[in-house]
Design a protein around this motif. Sequence first.
Motif, PDB file in Angstrom:
ATOM      1  N   ALA A  22      42.439 -17.195  60.631  1.00  0.00           N
ATOM      2  CA  ALA A  22      41.240 -16.677  59.980  1.00  0.00           C
ATOM      3  C   ALA A  22      40.869 -15.255  60.402  1.00  0.00           C
ATOM      4  O   ALA A  22      40.609 -14.418  59.542  1.00  0.00           O
ATOM      5  N   PRO A  23      40.848 -14.915  61.684  1.00  0.00           N
ATOM      6  CA  PRO A  23      40.495 -13.542  62.062  1.00  0.00           C
ATOM      7  C   PRO A  23      41.446 -12.510  61.458  1.00  0.00           C
ATOM      8  O   PRO A  23      41.024 -11.440  61.043  1.00  0.00           O
ATOM      9  N   ALA A  24      42.714 -12.866  61.345  1.00  0.00           N
ATOM     10  CA  ALA A  24      43.688 -11.931  60.790  1.00  0.00           C
ATOM     11  C   ALA A  24      43.361 -11.618  59.335  1.00  0.00           C
ATOM     12  O   ALA A  24      43.449 -10.490  58.883  1.00  0.00           O
ATOM     13  N   LEU A  25      42.948 -12.612  58.579  1.00  0.00           N
ATOM     14  CA  LEU A  25      42.667 -12.423  57.163  1.00  0.00           C
ATOM     15  C   LEU A  25      41.374 -11.642  56.943  1.00  0.00           C
ATOM     16  O   LEU A  25      41.128 -11.130  55.860  1.00  0.00           O
ATOM     17  N   ALA A  26      40.542 -11.533  57.971  1.00  0.00           N
ATOM     18  CA  ALA A  26      39.293 -10.795  57.835  1.00  0.00           C
ATOM     19  C   ALA A  26      39.541  -9.284  57.805  1.00  0.00           C
ATOM     20  O   ALA A  26      38.681  -8.511  57.400  1.00  0.00           O
ATOM     21  N   ASP A  27      40.727  -8.849  58.223  1.00  0.00           N
ATOM     22  CA  ASP A  27      41.081  -7.429  58.198  1.00  0.00           C
ATOM     23  C   ASP A  27      41.119  -6.959  56.744  1.00  0.00           C
ATOM     24  O   ASP A  27      41.798  -7.535  55.908  1.00  0.00           O
ATOM     25  N   ASP A  28      40.392  -5.872  56.417  1.00  0.00           N
ATOM     26  CA  ASP A  28      40.304  -5.454  55.012  1.00  0.00           C
ATOM     27  C   ASP A  28      41.334  -4.385  54.667  1.00  0.00           C
ATOM     28  O   ASP A  28      41.226  -3.708  53.660  1.00  0.00           O
ATOM     29  N   THR A  29      42.334  -4.190  55.519  1.00  0.00           N
ATOM     30  CA  THR A  29      43.361  -3.201  55.234  1.00  0.00           C
ATOM     31  C   THR A  29      44.284  -3.682  54.119  1.00  0.00           C
ATOM     32  O   THR A  29      44.753  -4.806  54.144  1.00  0.00           O
ATOM     33  N   THR A  30      44.490  -2.818  53.139  1.00  0.00           N
ATOM     34  CA  THR A  30      45.419  -3.119  52.057  1.00  0.00           C
ATOM     35  C   THR A  30      46.670  -2.271  52.236  1.00  0.00           C
ATOM     36  O   THR A  30      46.580  -1.060  52.448  1.00  0.00           O
ATOM     37  N   GLN A  31      47.831  -2.904  52.177  1.00  0.00           N
ATOM     38  CA  GLN A  31      49.110  -2.207  52.289  1.00  0.00           C
ATOM     39  C   GLN A  31      49.730  -2.078  50.899  1.00  0.00           C
ATOM     40  O   GLN A  31      49.755  -3.048  50.151  1.00  0.00           O
ATOM     41  N   LEU A  32      50.200  -0.888  50.598  1.00  0.00           N
ATOM     42  CA  LEU A  32      50.836  -0.681  49.296  1.00  0.00           C
ATOM     43  C   LEU A  32      52.164   0.036  49.480  1.00  0.00           C
ATOM     44  O   LEU A  32      52.393   0.706  50.489  1.00  0.00           O
ATOM     45  N   HIS A  33      53.005  -0.115  48.482  1.00  0.00           N
ATOM     46  CA  HIS A  33      54.352   0.451  48.555  1.00  0.00           C
ATOM     47  C   HIS A  33      54.725   1.031  47.194  1.00  0.00           C
ATOM     48  O   HIS A  33      54.327   0.500  46.155  1.00  0.00           O
ATOM     49  N   ALA A  34      55.474   2.108  47.216  1.00  0.00           N
ATOM     50  CA  ALA A  34      56.009   2.651  45.968  1.00  0.00           C
ATOM     51  C   ALA A  34      57.453   3.067  46.176  1.00  0.00           C
ATOM     52  O   ALA A  34      57.785   3.694  47.189  1.00  0.00           O
ATOM     53  N   ASP A  35      58.294   2.688  45.245  1.00  0.00           N
ATOM     54  CA  ASP A  35      59.651   3.236  45.190  1.00  0.00           C
ATOM     55  C   ASP A  35      59.601   4.445  44.273  1.00  0.00           C
ATOM     56  O   ASP A  35      59.272   4.319  43.086  1.00  0.00           O
ATOM     57  N   LEU A  36      59.902   5.596  44.833  1.00  0.00           N
ATOM     58  CA  LEU A  36      59.861   6.825  44.037  1.00  0.00           C
ATOM     59  C   LEU A  36      61.213   7.028  43.367  1.00  0.00           C
ATOM     60  O   LEU A  36      62.252   7.034  44.036  1.00  0.00           O
ATOM     61  N   THR A  37      61.184   7.173  42.059  1.00  0.00           N
ATOM     62  CA  THR A  37      62.418   7.374  41.312  1.00  0.00           C
ATOM     63  C   THR A  37      62.359   8.703  40.572  1.00  0.00           C
ATOM     64  O   THR A  37      61.290   9.263  40.352  1.00  0.00           O
ATOM     65  N   GLN A  38      63.498   9.183  40.176  1.00  0.00           N
ATOM     66  CA  GLN A  38      63.588  10.537  39.636  1.00  0.00           C
ATOM     67  C   GLN A  38      62.942  10.684  38.265  1.00  0.00           C
ATOM     68  O   GLN A  38      62.924   9.768  37.452  1.00  0.00           O
ATOM     69  N   LEU A  39      62.439  11.871  38.034  1.00  0.00           N
ATOM     70  CA  LEU A  39      62.100  12.335  36.696  1.00  0.00           C
ATOM     71  C   LEU A  39      62.813  13.665  36.503  1.00  0.00           C
ATOM     72  O   LEU A  39      63.169  14.345  37.473  1.00  0.00           O
ATOM     73  N   ASN A  40      63.021  14.032  35.275  1.00  0.00           N
ATOM     74  CA  ASN A  40      63.660  15.310  34.963  1.00  0.00           C
ATOM     75  C   ASN A  40      65.050  15.455  35.580  1.00  0.00           C
ATOM     76  O   ASN A  40      65.481  16.566  35.929  1.00  0.00           O
ATOM     77  N   ASP A  41      65.720  14.315  35.742  1.00  0.00           N
ATOM     78  CA  ASP A  41      67.110  14.330  36.192  1.00  0.00           C
ATOM     79  C   ASP A  41      67.298  15.040  37.529  1.00  0.00           C
ATOM     80  O   ASP A  41      68.329  15.664  37.785  1.00  0.00           O
ATOM     81  N   GLY A  43      67.528  13.597  40.420  1.00  0.00           N
ATOM     82  CA  GLY A  43      68.331  12.824  41.358  1.00  0.00           C
ATOM     83  C   GLY A  43      67.582  12.486  42.636  1.00  0.00           C
ATOM     84  O   GLY A  43      68.155  11.880  43.543  1.00  0.00           O
ATOM     85  N   ALA A  44      66.328  12.892  42.724  1.00  0.00           N
ATOM     86  CA  ALA A  44      65.542  12.646  43.937  1.00  0.00           C
ATOM     87  C   ALA A  44      65.012  11.215  43.953  1.00  0.00           C
ATOM     88  O   ALA A  44      64.700  10.642  42.911  1.00  0.00           O
ATOM     89  N   THR A  45      64.945  10.652  45.157  1.00  0.00           N
ATOM     90  CA  THR A  45      64.384   9.316  45.344  1.00  0.00           C
ATOM     91  C   THR A  45      63.549   9.308  46.610  1.00  0.00           C
ATOM     92  O   THR A  45      63.663  10.208  47.448  1.00  0.00           O
ATOM     93  N   GLY A  46      62.740   8.281  46.748  1.00  0.00           N
ATOM     94  CA  GLY A  46      61.936   8.190  47.962  1.00  0.00           C
ATOM     95  C   GLY A  46      61.201   6.869  48.053  1.00  0.00           C
ATOM     96  O   GLY A  46      61.293   6.026  47.155  1.00  0.00           O
ATOM     97  N   THR A  47      60.505   6.726  49.161  1.00  0.00           N
ATOM     98  CA  THR A  47      59.628   5.570  49.333  1.00  0.00           C
ATOM     99  C   THR A  47      58.294   6.063  49.861  1.00  0.00           C
ATOM    100  O   THR A  47      58.228   7.054  50.601  1.00  0.00           O
ATOM    101  N   ALA A  48      57.248   5.373  49.468  1.00  0.00           N
ATOM    102  CA  ALA A  48      55.912   5.682  49.961  1.00  0.00           C
ATOM    103  C   ALA A  48      55.272   4.407  50.473  1.00  0.00           C
ATOM    104  O   ALA A  48      55.356   3.362  49.828  1.00  0.00           O
ATOM    105  N   GLU A  49      54.673   4.510  51.643  1.00  0.00           N
ATOM    106  CA  GLU A  49      53.908   3.397  52.208  1.00  0.00           C
ATOM    107  C   GLU A  49      52.478   3.889  52.370  1.00  0.00           C
ATOM    108  O   GLU A  49      52.234   4.958  52.928  1.00  0.00           O
ATOM    109  N   VAL A  50      51.547   3.108  51.873  1.00  0.00           N
ATOM    110  CA  VAL A  50      50.140   3.485  51.947  1.00  0.00           C
ATOM    111  C   VAL A  50      49.369   2.316  52.536  1.00  0.00           C
ATOM    112  O   VAL A  50      49.565   1.169  52.137  1.00  0.00           O
ATOM    113  N   SER A  51      48.517   2.627  53.491  1.00  0.00           N
ATOM    114  CA  SER A  51      47.575   1.607  53.948  1.00  0.00           C
ATOM    115  C   SER A  51      46.181   2.175  53.792  1.00  0.00           C
ATOM    116  O   SER A  51      45.944   3.371  54.014  1.00  0.00           O
ATOM    117  N   ILE A  52      45.268   1.322  53.360  1.00  0.00           N
ATOM    118  CA  ILE A  52      43.913   1.792  53.108  1.00  0.00           C
ATOM    119  C   ILE A  52      42.925   0.777  53.653  1.00  0.00           C
ATOM    120  O   ILE A  52      43.060  -0.433  53.427  1.00  0.00           O
TER     121      ILE A  52
END
Length: 259
Positions: A22-41, A43-52
């Motif tokens: 229960a105490p662990a679930l009380a933490d209001d931090t949200t974790q998010l993830h994005a796989d970055l994929t190319q636009l405009n050809d 060839g670049a890629t990446g990953t993003a990790e966000v916590s809020i």
Amino acid sequence: MHSRRIGVVALAIPMALYAPAAPALADDTTQLHADLTQLNDTGATGTAEVSISGTEVTVDITSHGLLAGQPHAQHFHIGGSNTCPDMSAAGEDGRLNTTEGAPSYGPIKTSLTTEGDTSADSGLAVDRMPAADADGSVSYSRTFEVPEDVAASVKAGEAVIVQHGVDYNGNGEYDFDGGGESELDESLPTEATDPATCGQLTPAPEGGMAAGAGGMTASEADMALLAVGTGLVAAAGTAAVFGLRRSRAAEVSGRDAVL
Ligand SMILES: [Cu+2]
């Protein structure tokens, strides 16, 4: 006699792990993830990790394949359809500029600068945007405050990360010969502002990817792991992965030693 005693102790441990969830679930931090994929050809890629947590956001981005040695403007875009555009959205010139992608990812809401202001006002502050190294890699990490409406959108999975900066004519720099002026700022080449990577920020499963229990709450993940009989080692591993119940993990280790 001895084996019966081990059985009793082993049964007791899952309950000990489950109880303090229960105490662990009380933490209001949200974790998010994005796989970055190319636009405009690019060839670049990446990953993003966000916590809020509240209105404090921590952003970590690692990208590869970007134009080396040049700044890459990057933002939270919010207010479109929360997606990355298809290249069919590009105009007749075949280049997808920032505005053409906006129906998908929306306008700039947060500028992922290296220092100072992070509002949309700094969207094209290329002197405060991360530059790719000699290998074309960007490594970015920053913690800052965002307005409440931005925080709410990010937590809801309604933000898209876009990194900008494309070298259409392959001459190793942003220049007007590559595609003319930016539609956002005529003093900048469109190469400097056109999207290079894009990724939708989606909330990570609670408990993290490593638990392999997508969509479950932490306590559900615990129960599922225990239910399939993965036993003491998995249970202790779960506690370590969550990083939340270290004292219990230590206690389990202690029991382990006794056994
Ligand atoms: Cu952007």
